[in-house]
Design an enzyme around this catalytic site. Structure first.
Site, PDB file in Angstrom:
ATOM      1  CB  SER A   7      54.487  22.252  38.296  1.00  0.00           C
ATOM      2  OG  SER A   7      55.468  21.544  37.556  1.00  0.00           O
ATOM      3  CG  ASN A  13      67.531  22.914  37.981  1.00  0.00           C
ATOM      4  OD1 ASN A  13      66.431  22.402  38.155  1.00  0.00           O
ATOM      5  ND2 ASN A  13      68.560  22.705  38.794  1.00  0.00           N
ATOM      6  CB  THR A  19      42.583  69.410  41.646  1.00  0.00           C
ATOM      7  OG1 THR A  19      41.878  70.535  42.163  1.00  0.00           O
ATOM      8  CG2 THR A  19      43.333  69.837  40.389  1.00  0.00           C
ATOM      9  CG  HIS A  20      41.702  68.281  45.948  1.00  0.00           C
ATOM     10  ND1 HIS A  20      42.604  67.791  46.862  1.00  0.00           N
ATOM     11  CD2 HIS A  20      42.292  69.380  45.393  1.00  0.00           C
ATOM     12  CE1 HIS A  20      43.692  68.561  46.872  1.00  0.00           C
ATOM     13  NE2 HIS A  20      43.533  69.527  45.984  1.00  0.00           N
ATOM     14  CB  SER A  50      20.165  45.394  38.443  1.00  0.00           C
ATOM     15  OG  SER A  50      19.471  44.891  39.557  1.00  0.00           O
ATOM     16  CE  LYS A  74      22.113  49.370  39.716  1.00  0.00           C
ATOM     17  NZ  LYS A  74      22.946  50.128  40.531  1.00  0.00           N
ATOM     18  CG  ASN A 130      24.907  47.985  37.087  1.00  0.00           C
ATOM     19  OD1 ASN A 130      24.453  49.084  37.390  1.00  0.00           O
ATOM     20  ND2 ASN A 130      24.410  46.855  37.559  1.00  0.00           N
ATOM     21  CD  GLU A 150      30.961  48.394  38.871  1.00  0.00           C
ATOM     22  OE1 GLU A 150      30.735  47.461  39.656  1.00  0.00           O
ATOM     23  OE2 GLU A 150      30.067  49.097  38.389  1.00  0.00           O
ATOM     24  CE1 TYR A 209      63.649  25.346  39.814  1.00  0.00           C
ATOM     25  CE2 TYR A 209      64.104  23.458  41.222  1.00  0.00           C
ATOM     26  CZ  TYR A 209      63.214  24.221  40.486  1.00  0.00           C
ATOM     27  OH  TYR A 209      61.890  23.860  40.427  1.00  0.00           O
ATOM     28  CD  GLN A 224      56.634  22.727  40.702  1.00  0.00           C
ATOM     29  OE1 GLN A 224      57.475  22.037  40.142  1.00  0.00           O
ATOM     30  NE2 GLN A 224      55.735  22.224  41.520  1.00  0.00           N
ATOM     31  CE  LYS A 258      57.141  26.530  35.905  1.00  0.00           C
ATOM     32  NZ  LYS A 258      57.871  26.938  37.055  1.00  0.00           N
TER      33      LYS A 258
END
Ligand code: ARG
Length: 462
Positions: A23, A110, A155-156, A277, A283, A285, A290, A317, A322, A325
């Site tokens: 690990s 542990n 709304t909506h 772009s 563009k 963006n 996003e 344990y 492991q 993490k």
């Protein structure tokens, strides 16, 4: 390479198994916590007479030299090591010899890993708490700078009623305030030290767990040694908190993406938070927003991951743990980076108030107010609702707004209409009259804003 735990077996692992078992590639992040935890443990062992003071001093200075060598690049964390705990212990023994072999008395990996992970995540909580606090300040500033800007409330995603832009901003402040409070709450629960739980059953040595806990800045110790080494609730809880923060950031990002579209043009982001772009020259963006919306998915994935890892585990344990993490590190880092980008992006965004106002004028968002006008003059609300609905239908057919209808025409629909109807349905009136507690009228919004400022003055974070 033979393992430090060689004995029962010769410790030589099959190459694939060795890589699979290791690990170090991700737990190396916790080198500082591992070293601090060991220094505190050694001090306790010496204070309780379990190891000699001289040995403890050697351990401490050995660990300190390892720490500074890692920090300044003189010591590279080997990717061949099994994990960060083994790497540091082996390096210590290499440096100070037999005294180093005494460090692991009355301890197990542990409880060691459980300790390191809590310490590491506590630091992350502090950073994230500061970032939320900063974002709340940005929101407060944005709200204050734009008091008086009217926009359509939806709304909506259909125009519903006019609102103040500041009111919309302050709605997000409420969400992030709750996030901060959830983070503090999770922090409080995770702020107990598992060290001294040992492998699972505690130890025959006369240790002082409280002393280690105090040295490391914990509020206390885990009460049950089996729980101490098995508990990863704090990972699941933190990832829940992180998921909710991301969900809020994602909703906010979604609105910014919509607002910055040509169809809306309610907001313009500063150039340093937008991209172009490779093919379409026009563009600009909203990539950052996003990406935050997109990264929300991975944090939810991290949460599902830890819940699923834990769901079938018997006490105490198991190596499955492991797997805790990478997900929780990823979740914390994603929230941290998202907040770090979102706040300055919002701070630098330009509010296009005229476009907001124009949009609010269309879409009959004052229809409720017209119904209320008739109701206040004695018409039952349901009848008023129907009457106004018919007027809206007529306007749509004729390409008019409610303000375009003449008073004579209104009077022919209902004798309750009088000259004051035009004032009653102006956007300003529609907003300003909504001074119910938490409403959008500027008196109410200013009150919300000053409450937020007061909160920010007193809030200390995690
Ligand atoms: N690398 C391990 C982990 O992250 C450390 C604990 C190992 N304990 C053990 N009994 N094998 O969980």
């Amino acid at each position: 390479m033979a393992k430090m735990w060689a004995g029962r077996t010769d410790g030589a692992l099959n190459k694939e198994a060795d890589d699979f078992n290791s690990s170090i590639s991700f737990d190396k992040k916790m080198y500082k916590e591992d070293i601090c935890g060991s220094i505190a443990h050694a001090a306790m062992l010496a204070a309780k007479g379990i190891i000699g003071k001289e040995d403890a001093d050697k351990i401490t200075s050995g660990l300190e030299s390892i720490f500074s060598d890692i920090e300044n690049g003189a010591l590279e964390i080997s990717s061949d090591a099994e994990d960060i705990h083994m790497f540091i212990e082996a390096e210590l023994i290499k440096r100070i010899g037999d005294a180093g072999k005494k460090l692991h008395t009355a301890r197990s990996r542990n409880d060691q890993v459980a300790l390191d992970l809590r310490m590491y995540l506590k630091e992350k909580c502090k950073i994230i708490s500061g970032l939320i606090y900063n974002l709340l300040n940005v929101i407060a500033d944005k709200a204050e700078e734009n008091v008086g800007v009217i926009m359509p409330g939806y709304t909506h995603l259909q125009r519903a009623q006019p609102i103040l832009f500041s009111h919309h901003m302050l709605a997000y402040a409420e969400m992030f305030k709750r996030d901060l409070s959830r983070l503090k709450d999770a922090y409080k629960r995770m702020n107990v030290s598992p060290l001294g739980s040992c492998a699972l059953a505690g130890t025959t040595y006369d240790t002082d767990r409280e002393m280690v806990a105090v040295k490391l800045g914990f509020d206390g110790v885990c009460s049950n040694s089996m729980d101490g080494v098995s508990d990863r609730d704090f990972c699941a809880e933190l990832l829940s908190v992180f998921s909710i923060i991301m969900m809020h950031l994602s909703r906010f990002s979604e609105e910014i993406i919509i607002w910055t579209s040509w169809e809306f043009r309610f907001m313009e982001l500063s150039d340093d938070f937008t991209t172009g772009s490779s093919i379409m020259p026009q563009k600009k963006n909203s990539d950052m927003a996003e990406l935050i919306r997109g990264k929300t998915g991975r944090v939810y994935g991290d949460l599902m991951g830890i819940l699923t890892v834990l769901k079938g585990l018997p006490l105490a344990y198991n190596k499955d743990m492991q797997e805790d993490k990478e997900g929780v590190f990823d979740g914390a880092e994603t929230v941290e980076k998202s907040l770090a980008v979102f706040a300055p992006m919002l701070a630098g965004a330009k509010v296009l108030s005229e476009n907001m106002y124009e949009a609010a004028k269309k879409g009959f968002i004052n229809a409720t107010d017209m119904a209320d006008y008739l109701t206040k003059k004695g018409m039952p609300f349901r009848t008023a609702y129907k009457t106004v609905g018919e007027i809206v239908g007529k306007c749509v057919k004729e390409g008019k707004t409610l303000e375009d209808i003449s008073l004579d025409e209104y009077k022919s629909i209902s004798s309750l209409f009088e000259e004051d109807i035009y004032n009653a349905i102006s956007l300003e009136t529609c907003v300003e009259k909504r001074i119910s507690q938490g409403g959008t009228g500027s008196i109410s919004v200013k009150k919300q804003l000053s409450e937020l400022r007061k909160y920010l003055k007193n809030e200390k974070g995690v």
